[in-house]
Design a protein around this motif. Structure first.
Motif, PDB file in Angstrom:
ATOM      1  N   GLY A   1      -6.568   0.102 -17.046  1.00 10.80           N
ATOM      2  CA  GLY A   1      -5.970   1.023 -16.098  1.00 10.80           C
ATOM      3  C   GLY A   1      -6.822   2.242 -15.779  1.00 10.80           C
ATOM      4  N   SER A   2      -7.981   2.363 -16.383  1.00 11.94           N
ATOM      5  CA  SER A   2      -8.867   3.490 -16.074  1.00 11.94           C
ATOM      6  C   SER A   2      -9.724   3.163 -14.856  1.00 11.94           C
ATOM      7  CB  SER A   2      -9.765   3.806 -17.275  1.00 11.94           C
ATOM      8  OG  SER A   2     -10.598   2.691 -17.587  1.00 11.94           O
ATOM      9  N   LYS A   3     -10.254   4.194 -14.217  1.00  7.14           N
ATOM     10  CA  LYS A   3     -11.063   4.002 -13.014  1.00  7.14           C
ATOM     11  C   LYS A   3     -12.412   3.390 -13.388  1.00  7.14           C
ATOM     12  CE  LYS A   3     -13.173   6.424  -9.127  1.00  7.14           C
ATOM     13  NZ  LYS A   3     -14.415   5.657  -9.330  1.00  7.14           N
ATOM     14  N   ASN A   4     -12.784   2.327 -12.696  1.00  7.93           N
ATOM     15  CA  ASN A   4     -14.078   1.698 -12.917  1.00  7.93           C
ATOM     16  C   ASN A   4     -15.151   2.532 -12.217  1.00  7.93           C
ATOM     17  OD1 ASN A   4     -15.551  -0.302 -14.138  1.00  7.93           O
ATOM     18  ND2 ASN A   4     -15.053  -1.905 -12.666  1.00  7.93           N
TER      19      ASN A   4
ATOM     20  N   TYR B   1       0.165  -7.393   1.777  1.00  8.63           N
ATOM     21  CA  TYR B   1      -0.879  -6.376   1.859  1.00  8.63           C
ATOM     22  C   TYR B   1      -0.410  -5.097   1.181  1.00  8.63           C
ATOM     23  CZ  TYR B   1      -4.085  -2.894   3.821  1.00  8.63           C
ATOM     24  OH  TYR B   1      -4.995  -1.880   3.976  1.00  8.63           O
ATOM     25  N   ASP B   2      -1.182  -4.633   0.227  1.00 12.81           N
ATOM     26  CA  ASP B   2      -0.833  -3.434  -0.538  1.00 12.81           C
ATOM     27  C   ASP B   2      -2.040  -2.500  -0.562  1.00 12.81           C
ATOM     28  OD1 ASP B   2      -0.059  -1.501  -2.336  1.00 12.81           O
ATOM     29  OD2 ASP B   2       0.778  -2.896  -3.799  1.00 12.81           O
ATOM     30  N   PRO B   3      -2.052  -1.458   0.281  1.00 13.43           N
ATOM     31  CA  PRO B   3      -3.220  -0.576   0.351  1.00 13.43           C
ATOM     32  C   PRO B   3      -3.234   0.523  -0.710  1.00 13.43           C
ATOM     33  CG  PRO B   3      -1.613   0.109   1.980  1.00 13.43           C
ATOM     34  CD  PRO B   3      -1.040  -1.118   1.296  1.00 13.43           C
ATOM     35  N   ARG B   4      -2.269   0.545  -1.610  1.00 11.14           N
ATOM     36  CA  ARG B   4      -2.196   1.625  -2.595  1.00 11.14           C
ATOM     37  C   ARG B   4      -3.431   1.642  -3.498  1.00 11.14           C
ATOM     38  NH1 ARG B   4       2.588   0.769  -6.212  1.00 11.14           N
ATOM     39  NH2 ARG B   4       1.954  -1.421  -5.931  1.00 11.14           N
ATOM     40  N   ASN B   5      -3.790   2.826  -3.927  1.00  7.12           N
ATOM     41  CA  ASN B   5      -4.918   2.984  -4.835  1.00  7.12           C
ATOM     42  C   ASN B   5      -4.423   2.896  -6.274  1.00  7.12           C
ATOM     43  OD1 ASN B   5      -7.553   3.557  -5.726  1.00  7.12           O
ATOM     44  ND2 ASN B   5      -7.077   5.740  -5.889  1.00  7.12           N
ATOM     45  N   VAL B   6      -4.075   1.676  -6.668  1.00 10.95           N
ATOM     46  CA  VAL B   6      -3.567   1.422  -8.020  1.00 10.95           C
ATOM     47  C   VAL B   6      -4.268   0.183  -8.566  1.00 10.95           C
ATOM     48  CG1 VAL B   6      -1.318   2.473  -7.533  1.00 10.95           C
ATOM     49  CG2 VAL B   6      -1.644   0.007  -7.163  1.00 10.95           C
TER      50      VAL B   6
ATOM     51  N   LEU C   1     -16.037  -7.767 -10.072  1.00 12.96           N
ATOM     52  CA  LEU C   1     -15.973  -6.368 -10.478  1.00 12.96           C
ATOM     53  C   LEU C   1     -14.717  -5.727  -9.880  1.00 12.96           C
ATOM     54  CD1 LEU C   1     -18.977  -3.902 -10.400  1.00 12.96           C
ATOM     55  CD2 LEU C   1     -16.741  -3.199  -9.585  1.00 12.96           C
ATOM     56  N   PRO C   2     -13.709  -5.378 -10.702  1.00  5.92           N
ATOM     57  CA  PRO C   2     -12.493  -4.755 -10.166  1.00  5.92           C
ATOM     58  C   PRO C   2     -12.691  -3.257  -9.944  1.00  5.92           C
ATOM     59  CG  PRO C   2     -12.269  -5.032 -12.523  1.00  5.92           C
ATOM     60  CD  PRO C   2     -13.613  -5.624 -12.154  1.00  5.92           C
TER      61      PRO C   2
END
Length: 557
Positions: free
Chosen positions: A259-262, A173-178, A252-253
């Motif tokens: 690497g840009s914000k969707n 589990y990885d909750p990071r915003n990456v 949809l990621p």
């Protein structure tokens, strides 16, 4: 001169002794305390998981685990749309307790263990684990369930399954915003419904525009809105949108491949009566990047496997809520005295407690039977049975849970409505599964659709009931009547709930006759099939062994 108050000084420490207050139900093993669950796990093919479940049950019944559920719901998620420089971030912040619950669930494999380690009994073991974990806290089960359910849908697009499959099934589990490609493990969500359509997803207006040539596995940009996006911090979402060739499914990621914000923009958090620890949002898609999953114009068919699995998990979650409510009610009544006797030994209270217990065991037994069917989808009978019994079980168990939670709360009395007790959360959570993933009417119509498109599903259903034929006269009479009702084609949609009710009760009764102690099966058949008032708790007929039923369901803490 200081005035003295001798009586007040004498009574300062205490005015009375605290007596007749049941202790909190905690620091017990929620697996070994549940006889119906233990027996079902072994019977349905997951005996090898018994030791692991016992270890997990010790955690799930601990004071520390129970406290996580309270904390995750007390500290509700918070929406952060922009950072302090004004950049759009679309973040939902969760309390650490939520992340700890998510981490535990993922490490236990609740999100993917049958897919990552397919083996005999894998679905049964996972269902039992999910059942225990959901009793601690139900809301975080939403992203766990959607991640679990997404993989069958992604099988329609092998290229995406190859690049995402290992991350989806990883016990990390990885909750990071990456971006997803920087993580070892990811979670998946789902975004189907829109304002104008709700369950009628064919009315969706979100448009999908091909970036290049288009087609399965290719990139698109999505423009539109989604009315419900639960767990918006998932790493990707299965979405339905109108492509040039019709309604299609997309992955949809949250971050584009570069690497840009969707541009998946959160408009607001939903304020829900229950499921508080889970964030549900309204979103806008402003040219959001996504890949097509499966064939163009076949979006419903592609995503329907995901929906079937989420409905199956709703059944598990509601059965878990029933078990926890039953345990709380029996624990309270066992430790509380009133009118000169222990509550659990008073006849009318025994009627109520036994009624709660048989409802709970029937739900657990049906849930585990469906888990076995999931483990054997290569068997025609199991595949057909799961097709019809999943909507039957989802409809019935989820719909019965609110009434069950209320009755358990009433057993506990005034303490049961206080937020320091688990019951208010169980009660608020109780209607959620009945509404999400297709409400009662949707499930009933799905039952009729299954029978119309595959009449053999009804044969599989009655074949399952026939395993109990002749063992209980109430069931035999009930099944004969049910067959006549199903053979009458007049006003089928109008009568769909009546038919679903009957199918659920007959299946639960048949399973209890096969697998539960006689005193449980007899009580269920007498109270649900023969007694016209049997759906109102505490109206079981006389002559039943209520004390034995209560003892079997007692949490032993």
């Amino acid at each position: 001169m200081t005035q003295r108050y001798p009586l007040a000084e004498q009574l300062q420490a205490s005015t009375h002794r605290v007596e007749n207050q049941p202790p909190t139900l905690e620091n017990y093993n929620s697996y070994t305390a549940d006889q119906a669950l233990q027996e079902g796990v072994k019977r349905e093919g997951a005996a090898d998981a018994d030791n692991r479940l016992e270890a997990f049950g010790q955690w799930a019944g601990s004071a520390a685990a129970i406290a996580l559920g309270f904390e995750a719901n007390y500290h509700a998620p918070q929406l952060v749309t922009h950072d302090r420089q004004g950049h759009r971030v679309d973040l939902v912040a969760f309390h650490p307790a939520y992340h700890e619950l998510m981490r535990t669930a993922v490490e236990q494999g609740l999100h993917a263990s049958p897919w990552r380690s397919p083996q005999p009994g894998a679905h049964v073991a996972r269902a039992a684990n999910y059942f225990l974990h959901t009793q601690v806290e139900a809301a975080h089960g939403c992203p766990i369930t959607m991640t679990f359910a997404a993989l069958p849908a992604l099988r329609h697009q092998p290229s995406l399954l190859e690049s995402w499959g290992n991350k989806i099934t990883a016990p990390h589990y990885d909750p990071r915003n990456v971006p997803y490609f920087e993580k070892q493990g990811v979670t998946l969500g789902m975004a189907m419904t829109e304002k104008q359509g709700g369950s009628d997803v064919r009315q969706n207006t979100t448009r999908a525009y091909p970036i290049d040539q288009g087609g399965p596995g290719e990139a698109y940009e999505l423009v539109g809105h989604k009315w419900f996006v639960s767990a918006p911090m998932c790493d990707a979402f299965l979405v339905l949108a109108q492509a040039p060739g019709g309604l299609s499914c997309f992955l949809l990621p949250r971050w584009r491949p570069d690497g840009s914000k969707n541009p998946l923009h959160i408009q607001q958090l939903k304020r829900k009566m229950g499921n508080v620890a889970n964030a549900s949002t309204e979103t806008e898609l402003r040219g959001a990047f996504a890949w097509m999953v499966g064939d163009e114009g076949r979006g419903v068919r592609t995503i329907i496997e995901m929906v079937a699995m989420t409905r199956y998990d709703c059944m598990i979650g509601s059965a878990a809520g029933m078990r926890q409510a039953t345990a709380q009610a029996i624990h309270h009544a066992t430790h509380r005295h009133a009118f000169g006797a222990r509550l659990s030994e008073q006849p009318l209270m025994q009627n109520v407690l036994a009624d709660l217990a048989i409802e709970s065991e029937a739900a657990t037994t049906l849930m585990l039977r469906m888990a076995r069917a999931m483990d054997h989808q290569d068997n025609e009978h199991e595949r057909l049975l799961s097709r019809i019994a999943t909507p039957v079980g989802k409809y019935w168990i989820c719909k019965r849970t609110p009434h069950h939670a209320y009755e358990a709360m009433e057993v506990i009395g005034g303490s049961g409505v206080m937020e320091t007790h688990m019951m208010p959360r169980l009660f608020r959570e109780s209607p959620i599964n009945a509404i999400w993933e297709g409400s009662g009417n949707v499930q009933c119509l799905d039952i009729l659709r299954a029978i119309e498109k595959q009449p053999e599903v009804l044969d599989a259903y009655f074949t399952e009931l026939a395993l109990s034929q002749g063992a209980n006269r109430h069931l035999d009479t009930f099944v004969s009547s049910l067959k006549r009702e199903l053979q009458t084609t007049q006003a089928l949609q109008y009568r769909a709930r009546q038919l679903a009710d009957g199918m659920a009760l007959a299946l639960q009764a048949a399973l209890l006759i096969q697998h539960a102690p006689g005193y449980v099966a007899d009580a269920f058949c007498a109270g649900r099939l023969a007694n016209q008032n049997g759906l109102n708790s505490g109206t079981l007929p006389t002559g039943l062994d209520c004390a034995a039923i209560i003892k079997r369901a007692q949490p032993l803490a």
